[in-house]
Every structure is written in structure tokens, then in C-alpha cells.
Design an enzyme around this catalytic site. Sequence first.
Site, PDB file in Angstrom:
ATOM      1  N   GLY A 100       0.775  -1.241   0.000  1.00  0.00           N
ATOM      2  CA  GLY A 100       0.000   0.000   0.000  1.00  0.00           C
ATOM      3  C   GLY A 100       0.803   1.285   0.000  1.00  0.00           C
ATOM      4  O   GLY A 100       0.333   2.298   0.523  1.00  0.00           O
ATOM      5  N   ASN A 112       1.359   3.085  -2.588  1.00  0.00           N
ATOM      6  CA  ASN A 112       0.600   4.018  -3.442  1.00  0.00           C
ATOM      7  C   ASN A 112      -0.600   4.578  -2.687  1.00  0.00           C
ATOM      8  O   ASN A 112      -0.938   5.741  -2.833  1.00  0.00           O
ATOM      9  CB  ASN A 112       0.167   3.343  -4.746  1.00  0.00           C
ATOM     10  CG  ASN A 112       1.289   3.336  -5.766  1.00  0.00           C
ATOM     11  OD1 ASN A 112       1.629   4.381  -6.320  1.00  0.00           O
ATOM     12  ND2 ASN A 112       1.893   2.179  -5.988  1.00  0.00           N
ATOM     13  N   MET A 139      -4.038  -6.791  -7.122  1.00  0.00           N
ATOM     14  CA  MET A 139      -3.504  -7.862  -7.968  1.00  0.00           C
ATOM     15  C   MET A 139      -4.573  -8.876  -8.374  1.00  0.00           C
ATOM     16  O   MET A 139      -4.363 -10.076  -8.283  1.00  0.00           O
ATOM     17  CB  MET A 139      -2.356  -8.571  -7.239  1.00  0.00           C
ATOM     18  CG  MET A 139      -1.222  -7.667  -6.843  1.00  0.00           C
ATOM     19  SD  MET A 139      -0.504  -6.785  -8.252  1.00  0.00           S
ATOM     20  CE  MET A 139       0.873  -5.971  -7.447  1.00  0.00           C
ATOM     21  N   ILE A 144      -7.407  -9.495 -11.585  1.00  0.00           N
ATOM     22  CA  ILE A 144      -7.942  -8.970 -12.842  1.00  0.00           C
ATOM     23  C   ILE A 144      -9.463  -8.930 -12.764  1.00  0.00           C
ATOM     24  O   ILE A 144     -10.103  -9.880 -12.292  1.00  0.00           O
ATOM     25  CB  ILE A 144      -7.424  -9.797 -14.042  1.00  0.00           C
ATOM     26  CG1 ILE A 144      -5.922  -9.502 -14.228  1.00  0.00           C
ATOM     27  CG2 ILE A 144      -8.194  -9.474 -15.323  1.00  0.00           C
ATOM     28  CD1 ILE A 144      -5.254 -10.251 -15.357  1.00  0.00           C
ATOM     29  N   LEU A 145     -10.039  -7.819 -13.196  1.00  0.00           N
ATOM     30  CA  LEU A 145     -11.488  -7.644 -13.110  1.00  0.00           C
ATOM     31  C   LEU A 145     -12.138  -7.961 -14.459  1.00  0.00           C
ATOM     32  O   LEU A 145     -11.576  -7.653 -15.511  1.00  0.00           O
ATOM     33  CB  LEU A 145     -11.781  -6.203 -12.679  1.00  0.00           C
ATOM     34  CG  LEU A 145     -11.252  -5.871 -11.265  1.00  0.00           C
ATOM     35  CD1 LEU A 145     -11.181  -4.375 -11.035  1.00  0.00           C
ATOM     36  CD2 LEU A 145     -12.113  -6.547 -10.192  1.00  0.00           C
ATOM     37  N   HIS A 195       0.206   1.433 -13.150  1.00  0.00           N
ATOM     38  CA  HIS A 195       1.003   0.298 -13.613  1.00  0.00           C
ATOM     39  C   HIS A 195       2.477   0.718 -13.672  1.00  0.00           C
ATOM     40  O   HIS A 195       2.789   1.806 -14.176  1.00  0.00           O
ATOM     41  CB  HIS A 195       0.520  -0.163 -15.003  1.00  0.00           C
ATOM     42  CG  HIS A 195       1.287  -1.352 -15.494  1.00  0.00           C
ATOM     43  ND1 HIS A 195       1.054  -2.628 -15.016  1.00  0.00           N
ATOM     44  CD2 HIS A 195       2.312  -1.440 -16.362  1.00  0.00           C
ATOM     45  CE1 HIS A 195       1.901  -3.458 -15.600  1.00  0.00           C
ATOM     46  NE2 HIS A 195       2.680  -2.774 -16.415  1.00  0.00           N
TER      47      HIS A 195
HETATM   48  C1  GAR Z   1       3.130  -0.976  -7.487  1.00  0.00           C
HETATM   49  O1  GAR Z   1       4.391  -0.902  -8.098  1.00  0.00           O
HETATM   50  C2  GAR Z   1       2.036  -0.995  -8.540  1.00  0.00           C
HETATM   51  O2  GAR Z   1       2.295  -0.173  -9.631  1.00  0.00           O
HETATM   52  C3  GAR Z   1       2.070  -2.429  -8.944  1.00  0.00           C
HETATM   53  O3  GAR Z   1       2.265  -3.148  -7.740  1.00  0.00           O
HETATM   54  C4  GAR Z   1       2.947  -2.332  -6.799  1.00  0.00           C
HETATM   55  C5  GAR Z   1       2.120  -2.224  -5.548  1.00  0.00           C
HETATM   56  O4  GAR Z   1       2.790  -1.533  -4.537  1.00  0.00           O
HETATM   57  N1  GAR Z   1       0.867  -2.797  -9.635  1.00  0.00           N
HETATM   58  C6  GAR Z   1       0.831  -3.661 -10.648  1.00  0.00           C
HETATM   59  O5  GAR Z   1       1.802  -4.247 -11.055  1.00  0.00           O
HETATM   60  C7  GAR Z   1      -0.539  -3.841 -11.275  1.00  0.00           C
HETATM   61  N2  GAR Z   1      -0.414  -4.410 -12.593  1.00  0.00           N
HETATM   62  P1  GAR Z   1       2.043  -0.886  -3.298  1.00  0.00           P
HETATM   63  O6  GAR Z   1       1.111  -1.935  -2.701  1.00  0.00           O
HETATM   64  O7  GAR Z   1       3.157  -0.540  -2.347  1.00  0.00           O
HETATM   65  O8  GAR Z   1       1.295   0.324  -3.789  1.00  0.00           O
END
Ligand code: GAR
Length: 210
Positions: free
Chosen positions: A14, A16, A93, A95-96, A112
Amino acid sequence: MLKKRIAVLVSGGGTNLQAILDAEKSGVINSGKTVLVISNVEGAYALRRAESHGVKTAVILKKECGGQGPFEDKLSETLEAENIDLIVLAGFMSILSEAFTKRHEGKIINVHPSLIPSFCGKGFYGLRVHEAALEYGVKVTGATVHFVNEIPDGGEIIMQKAVEVLPDDTPETLQRRVMEQAEWVILPQAIEYICSGRHIQTHQSERKMA
Ligand code: GAR
């Protein structure tokens, strides 16, 4: 003006989500507010981040719902009960399906960790994206925020930011740089852009035909 109600969907650490919550505090996001965080993974650290910011959380597990359809129905019900205006996938993670993306058309965005259309689509998530970028030998990578449709990572691009790949990078060092320099910057910016009504969605099909 009434702030847009944001839900963030997460599966892991989390960071982001943290960037979004920090941006709401600092005023980078001013037109929206995160009111709900949903995880499809029990005990995801992202849930703790939400709780410590006083944001309501929910955990919805596919295996407990009994499959993709009922899982998505539960997701939709939970989102609709909170009158959510914008659904942000931030390290979500799962897919919808087309049924879900159509039900919430134009309301779902995703971050992404590459410059789409490179290193994206089915199988490209998390660290795997950076492993693929290093394997290919690209010198520049980055992050993309895009609308979500039925094609994995295939929806309209909202924002992108490039990040340099360094000679000694490992997937982990590259992932960290892409997060710090791109994801945590453009995801809050894109959210503010949409919540303030500055983004007018152009359907990809229309763009292609033009
Ligand atoms: C992030 O790098 C995000 O962009 C990626 O997973 C990580 C999650 O980090 N998402 C994908 O690859 C989706 N296709 P976080 O939980 O620390 O935000």
C-alpha cells in the site's frame, strides 16, 4: 464544491495508497477524499495504513465469495453502498471482468509500473514488470496511470512519467525508483485531475477511428 468519494483497492504493502493519503493531507488532492479501502488479501499492510488515517476498510476474499462473479458482485455492492465516484486500483492484484469494468465504466483507474504499452498485460505485475524491463535492457522505464477496461492494462492512458534505468539496477532498486519518481507522483496528480473534472475521457475506439 463537494469532494468526490474515492475508494482504493489494494492487495499488499500500500505505498501508493500512502501516497494518495499524504496527497490529501498536503492538498495535492483537493477535489476528492478516500473514504474506503478494500483489500482482496487478508492482513494486507495497506489496511493498517488506511486504519491509521481513519479510513474505513473492508476485506473481500474471492475464495469466501465462491468465485469471480460473486466476488465482483460483493465488490460492487460495497462500492455502491458508499456512493463511490472514483475507484483507484493501487497494487490491486486481481484482474477484473468485463462485467465489472462495464458496470463502473469510466470510474476505475489503475497505476502500472511501466510505460504502457511496454511490459504490461496479463502476467505483468509487481516485481515481474521490472524483471522484464531489465531482461530486455531498456534504458528508460516509468509508470502509467490509465482507465481500466476489460483488457488488462488496455484502457485509455491518463498520465505517464519516465524513469531512468541504471546499469547496476536489480528489480528491487528499479521498482523503488519507479515508485518514488513516478508512481507516487502521477497517481495523486491523476486523481486530482479526474476529481476536479479536468479530464475528459476520449474513448479509445473513437480515437483510433479519428
Ligand atoms: C506498485 O508498483 C504498482 O504499480 C504495482 O504493484 C505495486 C504495488 O505496490 N501494480 C501492478 O503491477 C498492477 N499491474 P504498493 O502496494 O506498495 O502500492
